[in-house]
Design a protein around this motif. Structure first.
Motif, short mmCIF file in Angstrom:
data_model
loop_
_atom_site.label_atom_id
_atom_site.label_comp_id
_atom_site.label_asym_id
_atom_site.label_seq_id
_atom_site.Cartn_x
_atom_site.Cartn_y
_atom_site.Cartn_z
N GLU A 80 -48.76 16.82 27.59
CA GLU A 80 -48.49 15.46 27.12
C GLU A 80 -49.59 14.95 26.19
N TYR A 81 -50.39 15.86 25.66
CA TYR A 81 -51.46 15.48 24.74
C TYR A 81 -50.93 15.48 23.30
N PRO A 232 -45.92 15.58 21.78
CA PRO A 232 -45.33 16.50 22.76
C PRO A 232 -43.84 16.75 22.52
N ASN A 233 -43.09 15.72 22.14
CA ASN A 233 -41.67 15.89 21.87
C ASN A 233 -41.43 16.81 20.67
N GLN A 234 -42.28 16.69 19.66
CA GLN A 234 -42.16 17.58 18.51
C GLN A 234 -42.44 19.03 18.91
N ARG A 235 -43.44 19.22 19.74
CA ARG A 235 -43.74 20.59 20.19
C ARG A 235 -42.59 21.16 21.01
N ALA A 250 -38.81 18.77 14.51
CA ALA A 250 -39.28 20.12 14.79
C ALA A 250 -40.19 20.66 13.72
N GLN A 251 -40.38 19.90 12.65
CA GLN A 251 -41.23 20.37 11.57
C GLN A 251 -42.69 20.12 11.90
#
Length: 282
Positions: A80-81, A232-235, A250-251
């Motif tokens: 969550e970082y 974190p959501n992007q990862r 997602a980029q």
């Protein structure tokens, strides 16, 4: 009779002297024994003191605090970082993140966390494998700034340094933490440079931070490359579908490779004030 009488007196004196000698001898043996016991006790005490000292040192090492290296098995979970490349940043309620960048290239040169009236500027540097870099950097700052003072702090030896910002004197607190092949410099300003709740909050933030050194071959004092924030959501989105380039979430921005050029390094080393910043994240 006289001779006989004299002989008895001499014999009596001799007997008394023999008894005294035995007593002295006995006392001497007791003193020697006491001395030996005292020496043994002293040795035991010294060993105990050494053991206690070693135990305290081991305990201090085992219960050490961050910032953490990403390869340390005791490092916090960073799921969550916020990922900015060289640094994995914990979320702090009520804080703002600003990134300092080179105006021409866009390369990220540092990150600043603002919390209430205080701020913490972060800069990760490459360091030698065997030696720490903070002692050397601290000595340079002390030599270059007569008003700079060295004090003991939460993270070890740190510096208090007055700087001028927009014509006003601002007290800053400069800390340095040596890690495996990296050194992280943190510059506290505002109330966090002096004490109080804001200092405690930002000290705790720094202690929870994780440094990602990477495998890039960097010279000592080179900045470890950073990039624009990845949430974190992007990862998670990128992990689920790394080929979905049309999905903006997602980029992942390209991560700079290799050391920055010497001009950029000089800019970072010689200033303690904030540079141009962008990409504010709440």
């Amino acid at each position: 009779m006289g001779l006989f009488g004299f002989g008895r007196k001499r014999a009596k004196r001799q007997a008394e002297e023999d008894v005294k000698d035995e007593e002295d001898k006995s006392k001497g043996l007791d003193k020697s024994k006491d001395a030996e016991e005292s020496t043994e006790q002293s040795d035991l005490t010294s060993e105990t003191d050494r053991d206690e000292t070693a135990a305290k040192q081991d305990e201090a090492e085992q219960s050490g605090q961050g910032p953490w290296d990403s390869m340390d098995p005791e490092a916090p979970d960073t799921d969550e970082y916020l990922d900015i490349g060289a640094l994995m940043l914990p979320f702090l309620q009520g804080s703002e993140l600003r990134l300092k960048a080179n105006s021409q290239t866009g390369d990220v040169l540092g990150a600043t966390i603002t919390y209430k009236s205080s701020s913490l500027e972060l800069e990760p540097f490459a360091a030698p494998k065997s030696l720490g870099l903070w002692d050397e950097v601290r000595a340079d700052l002390l030599k270059a700034n007569p008003s700079c003072k060295e004090v003991d702090g939460v993270f070890g030896k740190e510096l208090t340094l007055p700087v001028k910002v927009k014509g006003k004197n601002l007290l800053t607190r400069v800390v340095g933490i040596d890690g495996p092949r990296w050194m992280l410099r943190g510059i506290f300003s505002g109330p966090a440079a002096k004490g109080g709740k804001e200092k405690d909050v930002l000290d705790g933030y720094l202690a929870d931070l994780v440094v990602v050194r990477g495998d890039e071959p960097l010279a000592p004092r080179d900045l470890v490359p950073m990039h624009a924030p990845i949430t974190p959501n992007q990862r998670r989105g990128e992990a689920e579908d790394s080929e979905s380039k049309d999905d903006e979430s997602a980029q992942i921005p390209g991560k700079p490779e290799g050391p920055f050029d010497s001009d950029q390094q000089t800019e970072v080393k010689t200033t303690l004030s904030r540079g141009p910043m962008f990409s504010e994240v709440r």
